[in-house]
Scaffold this motif. Structure first.
Motif, short mmCIF file in Angstrom:
data_model
loop_
_atom_site.label_atom_id
_atom_site.label_comp_id
_atom_site.label_asym_id
_atom_site.label_seq_id
_atom_site.Cartn_x
_atom_site.Cartn_y
_atom_site.Cartn_z
N THR A 132 0.80 -1.22 0.00
CA THR A 132 0.00 0.00 0.00
C THR A 132 0.83 1.27 0.00
OG1 THR A 132 -0.12 -0.14 2.42
CG2 THR A 132 -1.94 -1.09 1.17
N ARG A 217 -8.30 5.75 6.99
CA ARG A 217 -7.12 6.10 6.20
C ARG A 217 -6.69 7.54 6.52
NH1 ARG A 217 -5.51 3.52 1.76
NH2 ARG A 217 -5.28 5.48 0.59
N TRP A 303 -5.94 14.07 0.92
CA TRP A 303 -6.87 13.41 0.00
C TRP A 303 -7.32 12.06 0.53
CZ3 TRP A 303 -6.09 8.73 -2.56
CH2 TRP A 303 -4.80 8.19 -2.48
N ASN A 304 -8.52 11.69 0.14
CA ASN A 304 -9.04 10.35 0.38
C ASN A 304 -9.83 9.93 -0.85
OD1 ASN A 304 -11.58 11.65 0.59
ND2 ASN A 304 -11.37 11.83 2.82
N GLU A 305 -10.60 8.88 -0.73
CA GLU A 305 -11.31 8.33 -1.88
C GLU A 305 -12.32 9.31 -2.47
OE1 GLU A 305 -14.17 4.44 -2.90
OE2 GLU A 305 -13.38 4.78 -0.88
N TYR A 306 -12.82 10.23 -1.66
CA TYR A 306 -13.93 11.08 -2.09
C TYR A 306 -13.54 12.53 -2.36
CZ TYR A 306 -16.26 7.12 0.12
OH TYR A 306 -16.64 5.86 0.49
N ASP A 327 -14.24 8.34 -8.06
CA ASP A 327 -13.38 7.46 -7.28
C ASP A 327 -11.93 7.92 -7.43
OD1 ASP A 327 -12.29 5.39 -5.89
OD2 ASP A 327 -12.42 3.97 -7.55
N ILE A 328 -11.35 8.49 -6.38
CA ILE A 328 -9.97 8.94 -6.39
C ILE A 328 -9.08 7.78 -5.95
CG2 ILE A 328 -8.31 10.59 -5.43
CD1 ILE A 328 -10.68 12.50 -5.00
N VAL A 329 -8.20 7.34 -6.84
CA VAL A 329 -7.38 6.16 -6.61
C VAL A 329 -6.02 6.52 -6.03
CG1 VAL A 329 -6.32 4.14 -7.71
CG2 VAL A 329 -8.56 4.94 -8.47
N SER A 330 -5.38 7.55 -6.58
CA SER A 330 -4.02 7.90 -6.17
C SER A 330 -3.78 9.37 -6.45
CB SER A 330 -3.00 7.04 -6.93
OG SER A 330 -1.69 7.28 -6.50
N LYS A 342 -7.97 9.12 -11.17
CA LYS A 342 -9.37 9.03 -10.78
C LYS A 342 -10.07 7.97 -11.62
CE LYS A 342 -12.22 12.40 -11.79
NZ LYS A 342 -13.38 11.74 -12.42
#
Length: 451
Positions: A132, A217, A303-306, A327-330, A342
């Motif tokens: 991760t 997270r 940042w997070n997923e949203y 959906d935010i991935v990285s 995204k």
């Protein structure tokens, strides 16, 4: 009565990265099957953009040459879950996968006397879950990798001798979400707590006196410091839009309540128009997530997923936000740029200037008025560059023989023929570039302290 409009942020998307996305295939052929390629991880630097994929292929875009290369992990087609770039004496990129494999690529260097052959180091067997997070030491001799089972692995690299020695460093009760390394101190954030590991004394200090009551997270990052370990300070995200600031021993020095900043209108990042729906689910309660220092003193990227927020902790204002966008991935930042991966296949660049403008100074007005810079500014109207063909390069695997990355002179997995003498051509192109002395300008005393 008209509804007041949301103020725009000084950071925005000037142009979609079509040249990058078009250089990554949407599908590959695996036998008789056509397999979709999803983008799964992202990291950025001033020289490279590294993008991981669901098919175990790393796509590395050289920004100086406007050229895309791909690197295969070989063996099992395992989704890449983490990537981390480092530019020191050599350019390095570390990759982590869903099965717990870690690989390090030592790239070809244009500098005299440096690495002229692509090499790969593998770390296998120590991670029990998906990787991760990855963190480098400044000189590239130490790599730390964390997984979703709570394991942290330390890999000592000797690039000159071609040796990689991994050992299990820590084992937490919850998954690792973020890591940073500075001044011989490793900062680890898990689903339940953040901790500091001092490699000199092999001591572990927890941030605060108790772990969080609820898992999540929530990340942490080092603030830029002078060349002393005792100067290190940490910002750590907490539930309820709170931010801790602690010293290197984990002692919390103050708690910043950020919730009042969200009561007024939040400046939004202006994105380039896209076809189709752009809205997405947003939780009722806003939260901080993973943290990074960004651009100016006191600026924090969270940042997070949203959602994504850029906060000025000195002036206590929100610089900009991206909410309900999918959906935010990285997320990765370097200099004055933020890159966002995204969904399955969308990469967004946020900045205060178009791509191609010199960004080595923090103040945009200084850059624009300086007679010493003659930047090439890309048109902000959505121009599209022609995608460069993807090449693979021969790889020397440490501990093994020589293999051809991506199939050598056979058809690549995208069905394209590899060009002949690709390694020599790539080296000739790089040798034509002016060799800057930026990577040789380290202060030796400070450099040793950073190891």
């Amino acid at each position: 009565m008209a509804t007041p409009t949301t103020p725009p942020s000084i950071l925005k998307e000037f142009c979609p990265l079509y040249y990058l996305l078009n250089a990554i295939p949407a599908k590959v052929q695996r036998g008789f099957r056509s397999v979709l390629v999803y983008l799964t991880a992202l990291d950025s630097s001033s020289d490279f953009l590294a993008v991981g994929s669901s098919i175990g292929m790393l796509y590395l875009y050289c920004r100086r040459l406007a050229h895309m290369n791909k690197y295969s992990l070989e063996g099992k087609c395992d989704a890449i879950t983490a990537v981390k770039l480092l530019s020191c004496f050599d350019d390095l990129v570390a990759v982590g996968t869903a099965s717990g494999r870690v690989a390090v690529f030592q790239l070809v260097s244009p500098l005299p006397g440096r690495n002229k052959q692509l090499r790969r180091f593998d770390v296998i067997g120590l991670h029990k879950g998906s990787v991760t997070s990855l963190a480098w030491s400044t000189n590239g001799m130490k790599l730390f990798s964390g997984d979703d089972k709570g394991r942290v692995v330390f890999s000592a690299l000797d690039l000159d001798q071609g040796v990689c020695k991994p050992v299990l460093l820590l084992e937490e009760s919850s998954g690792v979400v973020q890591m940073e390394y500075s001044h011989q101190v490793l900062l680890v954030s898990t689903q339940q707590r953040s901790l500091l590991y001092c490699s000199q004394r092999q001591e572990v200090h927890q941030l605060g006196t108790k772990p969080r009551k609820s898992s999540g997270r929530f990340g942490a990052c080092f603030l830029p410091a002078l060349c002393k370990q005792s100067d290190l300070q940490v910002f750590a995200a907490r539930p309820g839009l709170r931010l801790w600031r602690s010293d290197v021993t984990g002692q919390v020095e103050d708690t910043r309540l950020l919730k009042p900043l969200f009561n007024s209108q939040i400046p939004q990042f202006e994105l380039f128009p896209r076809p189709g729906p752009v809205g997405a689910y947003r939780p009722a309660d806003r939260q901080l997530g993973l943290l990074s220092c960004f651009l100016r003193e006191g600026w924090i990227l969270s940042w997070n997923e949203y959602s994504i927020y850029v906060l000025d902790c000195v002036s206590e204002v929100i610089i900009g936000a991206l909410e309900s966008s999918g959906d935010i991935v990285s997320v990765s930042c370097c200099d004055n740029e933020i890159f966002i991966l995204k969904g399955d296949r969308d990469i967004i660049r946020l900045s205060n200037s178009p791509e191609g403008l010199a960004s080595n100074l923090s103040e945009l007005s200084i850059r624009l008025s300086s007679p010493l810079t003659t930047p090439t500014v890309l048109p902000p109207t959505g121009s599209v560059e022609t995608a460069q063909p993807i090449r693979t390069m021969a790889i020397i695997i440490e501990g093994g023989g020589r293999e051809e990355g991506g199939g050598g002179k056979r058809l690549s997995e995208e069905g394209e023929k590899e060009e002949e003498e690709e390694v020599e051509e790539a080296e000739e192109q790089e040798e034509q570039l002016e060799v800057t002395d930026s990577c040789l300008s380290y202060c030796s005393e400070c450099f040793l302290l950073l190891v």
